[in-house]
Design an enzyme around this catalytic site. Structure first.
Site, PDB file in Angstrom:
ATOM      1  N   ASN A 192       2.260  -4.619  -0.405  1.00  0.00           N
ATOM      2  CA  ASN A 192       1.207  -3.296  -0.786  1.00  0.00           C
ATOM      3  C   ASN A 192       2.148  -2.160  -1.125  1.00  0.00           C
ATOM      4  O   ASN A 192       3.172  -1.860  -0.313  1.00  0.00           O
ATOM      5  CB  ASN A 192       0.500  -3.063   0.855  1.00  0.00           C
ATOM      6  CG  ASN A 192      -0.009  -1.686   0.633  1.00  0.00           C
ATOM      7  OD1 ASN A 192      -0.222  -1.107  -0.380  1.00  0.00           O
ATOM      8  ND2 ASN A 192       0.040  -1.052   1.674  1.00  0.00           N
TER       9      ASN A 192
ATOM     10  N   CYS B  85      -2.351  -2.001  -2.425  1.00  0.00           N
ATOM     11  CA  CYS B  85      -2.955  -3.240  -1.973  1.00  0.00           C
ATOM     12  C   CYS B  85      -3.317  -3.201  -0.535  1.00  0.00           C
ATOM     13  O   CYS B  85      -2.939  -2.162   0.417  1.00  0.00           O
ATOM     14  CB  CYS B  85      -2.437  -4.252  -2.533  1.00  0.00           C
ATOM     15  SG  CYS B  85      -2.034  -4.405  -4.275  1.00  0.00           S
TER      16      CYS B  85
ATOM     17  N   ARG C 189      -6.126  -6.739  -4.143  1.00  0.00           N
ATOM     18  CA  ARG C 189      -5.301  -5.890  -5.085  1.00  0.00           C
ATOM     19  C   ARG C 189      -5.839  -4.899  -5.731  1.00  0.00           C
ATOM     20  O   ARG C 189      -7.250  -4.791  -6.221  1.00  0.00           O
ATOM     21  CB  ARG C 189      -4.807  -7.013  -6.111  1.00  0.00           C
ATOM     22  CG  ARG C 189      -3.866  -6.341  -7.224  1.00  0.00           C
ATOM     23  CD  ARG C 189      -3.629  -7.347  -8.208  1.00  0.00           C
ATOM     24  NE  ARG C 189      -2.641  -6.682  -9.310  1.00  0.00           N
ATOM     25  CZ  ARG C 189      -2.181  -6.936 -10.345  1.00  0.00           C
ATOM     26  NH1 ARG C 189      -3.086  -7.896 -10.924  1.00  0.00           N
ATOM     27  NH2 ARG C 189      -1.150  -6.396 -11.014  1.00  0.00           N
ATOM     28  N   LEU C 190      -4.990  -3.672  -5.664  1.00  0.00           N
ATOM     29  CA  LEU C 190      -5.513  -2.478  -6.487  1.00  0.00           C
ATOM     30  C   LEU C 190      -4.088  -2.642  -7.622  1.00  0.00           C
ATOM     31  O   LEU C 190      -3.289  -2.206  -7.519  1.00  0.00           O
ATOM     32  CB  LEU C 190      -5.370  -1.216  -5.727  1.00  0.00           C
ATOM     33  CG  LEU C 190      -5.702  -0.170  -6.395  1.00  0.00           C
ATOM     34  CD1 LEU C 190      -7.089  -0.060  -6.962  1.00  0.00           C
ATOM     35  CD2 LEU C 190      -5.377   1.263  -5.777  1.00  0.00           C
TER      36      LEU C 190
END
Length: 658
Positions: free
Chosen positions: A73, A2, A48-49
């Site tokens: 992250n 992220c 966000r991923l």
């Protein structure tokens, strides 16, 4: 994987403008969602991923009574084991995601939690009980984390562009950071290319309390004393390495709620990771490879060999010189520091291929050369050590003739050059003897700088001065590995060719060779198990001799390279090259001497970028990348004064102080 950002102030109530502007600048790192938390001193932002517990992992995240908040992250690969430990200690969980494990681990162990994490991370924890903000970064520096102080306000972010996006921070180059870049290939944390911006060093954390900051360290690479490792059969140690790598690949491949692919270069390291996925997981293997139009740089033959061996679903992108030139401005902006090679550009195109194929995560072989001594610089050091101990010219010639068989100007074909290069600085008492030739060669780039940016170079000696106590008792290979893990690995390999090129296309990279258990075991080995004679990564080849085709196990090591000057001139010059290298543009930037740049560009134009020396190739790339970096950074600062489009602000899910 992220993007994180935020602010800390000891004097005023933070608003939303800065954190939302930073989040917008980091949107490529987290296109799946966003959120922020605001307290009376702190803002925490997150893009966000989503990879683990995609439905419930929204950040920033807190504990049950909302006194501890985190923006995170990365990945904690041993989160399931830590969750069990914390549950036994009375903690309760609402999600399956690793972010919540961080919150409870902080409650239980404080900064001691970082030593327990097996993962890759950059994070910020706000503890409302102590009014303390803590920033932390993983051991090897896989994930970036930058910060700056502006008018007694701390601002932090995954990338420097987010700091420029809120204004108050000018993109002025730091002469010391530039000296490090043009000596060591990148700035060394806490330095960055820019004045006033620092980075949290790998294996460290920064605490901010009542407006004061203190840096702490929880890890650094360590090696045994020379001659102290008991002799063990290679079959035994190779088997132990194999088991650790199997576990590391399973942790990174199976603990994901989205599909995971694998990079495949055609070399040993990615062949091992791809083979482990195929043999020891229940997942289908999709492999992704980078090809070159230039036969000198292409490894397609070995990539095809392994994909046929594995039966993987294979994807590849073929990159031309002009492809590199076309994406280079974007690549530099994502890399965020001057580049000396174009090699990050093809990696950017490879991660785009991964994303276009519908993947968010790839496993790669990065880190193997650092932890298992696979780089040519380690072999060079061994040869130079032999030279220092044996002045016989014939013995020296025999030793050096075995290096770089893939090079047009290999030492065997250019004995005069080899004698001049390898014969310098043969001081066995020098902890950095292994790296002096590279550093001295790279430092030639500084002749292009204007007087006000040329400093009395101390980059090499400064990094030696930071080596941990007791390093004088390590063997030469241990010292060389420490230098590589501290300089090139976090600053260039994992940054410019790793995180930045992956996240530019919203893809997360995972690195089994940088698993904490793999690294700890590798560092404990005797040097001859890593390099036997001049056979680099000997133990890795023995560990996977039954799994990787012999053609790959026995091929001479060919480092990843890409066309440099030829990328900008062989297929015609892109408009941006003339724009950033013009005498007016160079004069305005004030970094390089316009007359020297003009001569270099004219030389490259005459030759269409072909046949330039190694130094001239690096000079040209460094000039173009530095000019591009300043141009984009200045544009980002100018844009910071403009409001975000309302539609973009409304995209952010907000969370304020409860």
């Amino acid at each position: 994987m992220c993007g994180i950002c935020g602010t800390y102030s000891d004097g005023h109530q933070p608003g939303t403008r800065r954190v939302t502007a930073m989040m917008y600048a980091l949107r490529h790192r987290g296109p799946d969602g966003s959120g922020y938390f605001i307290d009376d001193q702190v803002t925490l932002g997150h893009t966000r991923l989503s990879i683990v517990d995609t439905a419930n992992g929204t950040q920033p995240m807190c504990n049950e009574d909302e006194c501890v908040w985190v923006t995170f992250n990365g990945e904690i690969f041993n989160h399931i084991e830590l969750r069990d430990q914390l549950t036994d200690r009375g903690h309760s969980f609402r999600t399956r995601c690793d972010t919540e494990v961080i919150v409870h681990a902080w409650e239980e162990w404080g900064t001691g939690a970082f030593e327990r994490f097996n993962g890759q991370w950059a994070l910020a924890i706000w503890d409302r009980r102590t009014r303390e903000l803590t920033l932390s970064r993983d051991r090897y520096g896989v994930r970036p984390l930058y910060y700056t102080w502006v008018n007694r306000e701390l601002r932090f972010a995954s990338e420097m562009k987010a700091l420029f996006a809120v204004g108050g921070q000018r993109p002025e180059l730091d002469p010391v950071g530039l000296d490090q870049t043009f000596t060591l290939w990148s700035p060394v944390a806490p330095r960055t290319p820019f004045l006033g911006i620092s980075q949290v060093p790998p294996g460290s954390y920064l605490k901010i309390h009542h407006g004061h900051s203190t840096m702490g360290s929880y890890w650094f690479p360590d090696f045994p004393e020379a001659g102290s490792v008991p002799a063990r059969p290679i079959e035994e140690t190779a088997g132990e390495l194999r088991e650790r790598l199997i576990d590391a690949v399973r942790l990174r491949f199976e603990r994901s709620d989205v599909p995971v692919g694998a990079y495949l270069s055609g070399g040993l390291d990615s062949s091992v990771t791809a083979s482990l996925i195929a043999s020891f997981t229940d997942c289908e293997v999709d492999t992704f490879s980078l090809r070159f139009r230039s036969a000198e740089h292409d490894e397609g033959k070995f990539q095809r060999l392994l994909t046929q061996h594995l039966g993987s679903t294979h994807h590849e992108v073929v990159v031309s010189e002009r492809d590199i030139a076309d994406v280079f401005p974007e690549v530099v902006w994502h890399a965020e520091h001057p580049l000396l090679r174009t090699a990050p550009a093809p990696m950017f195109l490879l991660s785009r291929l991964v994303r276009d194929a519908g993947y968010k995560v790839v496993v790669t072989g990065e880190g193997a050369d650092e932890v298992l001594a696979g780089y040519d610089i380690f072999l060079e050091a061994k040869v130079r050590q032999a030279w220092a101990n044996d002045p016989d010219p014939r013995a020296r010639e025999r030793a050096v003739s075995q290096l770089y068989p893939w090079m047009d100007r290999s030492p065997a074909k250019a004995p005069a050059f080899a004698a001049a290069f390898f014969g310098r600085n043969l001081d066995l008492s020098d902890p950095a003897m292994s790296h002096r030739p590279r550093w001295d060669s790279t430092a030639a780039l500084k002749s292009m700088l204007t007087d006000h940016l040329r400093v009395a170079s101390t980059a090499a000696d400064d990094i030696v001065a930071t080596m941990p106590p007791g390093n004088e008792r390590w063997d030469m290979l241990g010292r060389a590995q420490w230098l590589e893990m501290t300089t090139l690995l976090p600053g260039y390999i994992l940054a410019s060719q790793g995180d930045r090129m992956l996240m530019a296309n919203s893809v997360e990279g995972r690195f089994p060779f940088l698993d904490v258990e793999v690294g700890r075991f590798a560092n404990s080995l005797a040097p001859e198990q890593k390099i036997l004679g001049l056979d680099e990564k000997h133990i890795l080849k023995r560990a996977f001799a039954d799994m990787v085709p012999q053609e790959i196990l026995k091929r001479p090591k060919q480092p990843y390279r890409a066309p440099d000057a030829a990328s900008f001139f062989e297929d015609g010059q892109p408009e941006w090259v003339a724009e950033v290298s013009s005498p007016d543009a160079v004069s305005r930037a004030g970094v390089f001497r316009p007359d020297l740049v003009a001569n270099l560009v004219a030389k490259a134009e005459r030759r269409r970028g072909l046949g330039l020396s190694n130094t001239d190739n690096m000079r040209l790339v460094s000039v173009l990348s530095t000019q591009l970096l300043l141009q984009r950074a200045e544009s980002a600062v100018e844009a910071a004064s403009q409001p975000l489009p309302e539609s973009k602000v409304l995209d952010f899910r907000t969370r304020s102080k409860p």
